[in-house]
Design a protein around this motif. Structure first.
Motif, mmCIF file in Angstrom:
data_model
loop_
_atom_site.group_PDB
_atom_site.id
_atom_site.type_symbol
_atom_site.label_atom_id
_atom_site.label_comp_id
_atom_site.label_asym_id
_atom_site.label_seq_id
_atom_site.Cartn_x
_atom_site.Cartn_y
_atom_site.Cartn_z
ATOM 1 N N UNK A 13 0.830 -1.214 0.000
ATOM 2 C CA UNK A 13 0.000 0.000 0.000
ATOM 3 C C UNK A 13 0.860 1.257 0.000
ATOM 4 N N UNK A 14 1.912 1.262 0.804
ATOM 5 C CA UNK A 14 2.822 2.409 0.863
ATOM 6 C C UNK A 14 3.495 2.632 -0.492
ATOM 7 N N UNK A 15 3.929 1.558 -1.133
ATOM 8 C CA UNK A 15 4.591 1.685 -2.431
ATOM 9 C C UNK A 15 3.623 2.202 -3.497
ATOM 10 N N UNK A 16 2.396 1.696 -3.483
ATOM 11 C CA UNK A 16 1.395 2.147 -4.457
ATOM 12 C C UNK A 16 1.082 3.624 -4.250
ATOM 13 N N UNK A 17 0.965 4.062 -2.998
ATOM 14 C CA UNK A 17 0.721 5.484 -2.726
ATOM 15 C C UNK A 17 1.865 6.336 -3.258
ATOM 16 N N UNK A 18 3.099 5.897 -3.030
ATOM 17 C CA UNK A 18 4.250 6.634 -3.553
ATOM 18 C C UNK A 18 4.201 6.701 -5.075
ATOM 19 N N UNK A 19 3.906 5.580 -5.701
ATOM 20 C CA UNK A 19 3.834 5.558 -7.165
ATOM 21 C C UNK A 19 2.732 6.470 -7.692
ATOM 22 N N UNK A 20 1.601 6.487 -7.027
ATOM 23 C CA UNK A 20 0.515 7.374 -7.448
ATOM 24 C C UNK A 20 0.921 8.838 -7.339
ATOM 25 N N UNK A 21 1.676 9.184 -6.297
ATOM 26 C CA UNK A 21 2.165 10.563 -6.172
ATOM 27 C C UNK A 21 3.143 10.884 -7.301
ATOM 28 N N UNK A 22 3.985 9.916 -7.648
ATOM 29 C CA UNK A 22 4.946 10.126 -8.737
ATOM 30 C C UNK A 22 4.207 10.324 -10.054
ATOM 31 N N UNK A 23 3.180 9.519 -10.297
ATOM 32 C CA UNK A 23 2.372 9.671 -11.510
ATOM 33 C C UNK A 23 1.762 11.073 -11.546
ATOM 34 N N UNK A 24 1.284 11.541 -10.404
ATOM 35 C CA UNK A 24 0.731 12.894 -10.328
ATOM 36 C C UNK A 24 1.783 13.954 -10.631
ATOM 37 N N UNK A 25 2.990 13.741 -10.118
ATOM 38 C CA UNK A 25 4.062 14.698 -10.401
ATOM 39 C C UNK A 25 4.382 14.738 -11.887
ATOM 40 N N UNK A 26 4.466 13.576 -12.510
ATOM 41 C CA UNK A 26 4.789 13.513 -13.937
ATOM 42 C C UNK A 26 3.662 14.142 -14.764
#
Length: 94
Positions: A13-26
């Motif tokens: 869950x923590x990794x998916x949240x981080x990835x979702x934030x990265x997708x938002x940044x991109x």
């Protein structure tokens, strides 16, 4: 270490949240370019996205190291594990 056996990640869950934030940044970087924002502003966001990816990579590398060492200790294949771990580190470092 190179086993294809799937195992549950305790922090998925923590990794998916981080990835979702990265997708938002991109996505934000894309919007900034479409909006003709200054190169300086875009580069700041690129640096932030890169930093976020690096942090994610470090978490995964730590997990890989722990998994690798645990497996090697159980199987008595420490030398192989070290060689494989170094290959992973080289990939992460680019």
């Amino acid at each position: 270490m190179t086993s294809n056996v799937k195992q549950e990640r305790p922090n998925k869950d923590q990794l998916v949240k981080r990835l979702n934030r990265i997708v938002g940044q991109v996505s934000g970087i894309t919007r900034m370019i479409e909006e003709d924002r200054t190169s300086s502003e875009v580069l700041n966001q690129v640096a932030a996205a890169r930093s976020a990816l690096d942090a994610l990579g470090l978490i995964l590398l730590e997990q890989q190291t722990q998994d690798c060492i645990a497996q090697a200790l159980k199987s008595g294949k420490g030398d192989d594990a070290v060689a494989q771990l170094l290959q992973v580190i080289k990939k992460v470092r680019g």
